[in-house]
Every structure is written in C-alpha cells, then in structure tokens.
Write an enzyme that holds these catalytic residues in place. Sequence first.
Site, PDB file in Angstrom:
ATOM      1  N   HIS A   1      -7.516 -11.151 -94.332  1.00 34.55           N
ATOM      2  CA  HIS A   1      -7.247  -9.764 -93.945  1.00 34.55           C
ATOM      3  C   HIS A   1      -5.851  -9.343 -94.406  1.00 34.55           C
ATOM      4  CE1 HIS A   1     -10.111 -11.453 -90.957  1.00 34.55           C
ATOM      5  NE2 HIS A   1     -10.725 -10.303 -91.162  1.00 34.55           N
TER       6      HIS A   1
ATOM      7  N   ASP B   1      -9.256 -18.233 -93.230  1.00 35.79           N
ATOM      8  CA  ASP B   1     -10.449 -17.413 -93.034  1.00 35.79           C
ATOM      9  C   ASP B   1     -11.039 -16.924 -94.352  1.00 35.79           C
ATOM     10  OD1 ASP B   1      -8.167 -15.903 -93.358  1.00 35.79           O
ATOM     11  OD2 ASP B   1      -8.535 -14.554 -91.684  1.00 35.79           O
TER      12      ASP B   1
ATOM     13  N   ASP C   1      -4.104 -14.829 -96.222  1.00 40.81           N
ATOM     14  CA  ASP C   1      -5.121 -14.621 -95.196  1.00 40.81           C
ATOM     15  C   ASP C   1      -6.185 -13.663 -95.749  1.00 40.81           C
ATOM     16  OD1 ASP C   1      -5.343 -14.869 -91.933  1.00 40.81           O
ATOM     17  OD2 ASP C   1      -6.139 -12.949 -92.642  1.00 40.81           O
TER      18      ASP C   1
ATOM     19  N   HIS D   1      -0.438  -9.164 -88.495  1.00 41.40           N
ATOM     20  CA  HIS D   1      -0.861  -7.783 -88.193  1.00 41.40           C
ATOM     21  C   HIS D   1       0.136  -7.054 -87.284  1.00 41.40           C
ATOM     22  CE1 HIS D   1      -4.646  -8.224 -90.201  1.00 41.40           C
ATOM     23  NE2 HIS D   1      -5.047  -9.192 -89.409  1.00 41.40           N
TER      24      HIS D   1
END
Length: 339
Positions: free
Chosen positions: A196, A283, A194, A160
């Site tokens: 996200h 995740d 991931d 991120h």
Amino acid sequence: MSGVRIPVVWSDAHVDHAPTLQAIDGVDYPHPEVPSRPRLIREALVAEGLAELITPDPSDDVVVDRVHAPAYRQFIDEACAQLEADEQLAPTGVSADSAVLGSDSLAVRASYFAFGTDAPLMRETYRAARSAVDVAVTGAALVSSGAPHVLALCRPPGHHAEHDRMGGFCYFNNAVIAAHELLSAGRVAILDVDYHHGNGSQHLTYDRRDILYVSLHADPRWAYPGFSGTAAERGSGEGEGFNLNYPLWPGTAIDDYAATLAGACERIAAFAPSRLIVSLGFDTHADDPIASFALRSQDFARIGAEIAALGLPTLHVLEGGYALARLGECAVAYVGALT
C-alpha cells in the site's frame, strides 16, 4: 543461510494492542493487523541464526513531536487511558472541523485525528505505538553506530500515519521518525516496498529535499489508500522531485517488480543519501489476504539483494504483511540476502 546475524530490535510491549475488528464504511471486518506478526518473523530469523535480538531503549516524546502534532500524540495517550480493558473505539468518521473536539463522545473527537476508521484505539494502543517508535529509534541509533543493516520489528506499523491523523492501522510514523534521527549525518532516503502507498510518509516529507521518499505500491486506482500514490505526485516547493511513486498493476510478479525496484534504486543512488530506511512490507506476497500482487516467499531474497547492493547503512522498518503462514519465510529470504 550465511550464518551472519543482523541486529533485530524487538519488543513485546505491543501485544495487548489487539483489535479484532476494523470499521470500513460502517461495517465491521476482522482486523488483520494482529500481535503475532512480529513474533513469527522473529522466531523464524532466530531459528535460521540470522538475528541478534536487541531490546529497545526508551525514547523521549520529543522524537514523536518533531514529526507529529503534539496535540495529536496527547489525544491518543489520553483517549487510550479512558478506555476499558478490551474496549475498541473507532472514530465515527473523518472531520476537519475542530468543533468536534468539544463533543462529549470520544469517538466523535477521534474523528478530528483520523483520515479513516480503520485504526481503532484500545487501552494499550498508545503504549504499543510508542514502543514501536522506541524500536525504530533504537534501530536508527544502531545504524548510526556502524551497523550495516538493522531490522526494526515495529508494531503497529506506521507509514500511513500523517502529521496529525491516524489510519490504515497506523498511529505514529516509525520510518519518518527514524529518518529525522538519522539526518544529522546527511540526507536520508526512504524506500517503501509495502503493498500500500505510504500516504503518511509522503505527507510528512513532501516539501523536503533532505528526505527522498520512493515508493513501489499497488496503483491507488484500485488499492488502499486510494487518494495518494500516483506517479504525478513528485513533491512540492523545495521538495519537488524528491517524492517518487511507482504504482504497479494487480498481479505484479517478481520480474516486473524487480525491474521497477532496480530503477527506484538507481534514483536512490543518484540522490546519494548517507542512510537508507526501508519501509518493509511483506504484503506483496501472493497469499496476502488484503493485497493482490503475486510475489512468492523466495522472491524476497531478490528484493533484499537489490537493496543491499546499494551499499548504504540501512534500517529496515516493518510495515505490513498479513499472510501469517508466510511471514517467517519472507523474512528469512529477505534478511538472508542482506547478509
């Protein structure tokens, strides 16, 4: 298990970066990005005979400054040095106005270097983030030296982190920094699995044709970060067509996920990179507390096998994964498939 070990780069320099709260819209919530995450993975892999543990070598700040604004790295370094032990400082918000850098408040100044308030600073945050870079860069060097697969247990995660903004638990973009270290051998692909979307990795590679960014993630219409990750985002300028997003629905299970992954891997193969970096998030597991996919621990073997079938020298960089009781199972299934 096959009994074949892969290099696993690991450091415990991150353990004192241990935020307990994350601020979202002014409300504090328990912080899921905890120090035990890479340890649980390491212990499970060692127990199964899958890991050859490697200590990272220190890297020069230039490896960070090639990717991130030097003023951004220096701010994190200097801000952390001003904090008391166990103090947690979250940016007051997000500001694009450089005038805030003249504020007497460190939290206000931090708002200039953040796209959210969910990456708090502590005294040891800079040391932890720089150590994560060292882990990734050491992993890249091992791949360059001939290792077919290397796992870099980076913490804090990185995908991120943008050019000069932190957020999403991330400070420095470990995967993109490693990609720059591998470019001397030719083009590099980053495959982000991931849950996200890796807004930072996309941001840092969006106008490049020598780094292909491919991401499978939850549709940003209902998942963090919310402002990036649509299929329409395909790169700009020379990088047009070298950014590929595959947004997926809540409840996605392994059959649909694997079919999407197979298509993504075909695009990577067509790009013909010299090296592959996987931004590896666990995740996507059904038990993850901040996600909504439906993968099970054994499904990560199928993911690992699909990636391994590309036959590319690959650095696997740890990103997210917050179901602590499942991390070891996921990692053993995934790494076992690589070997």
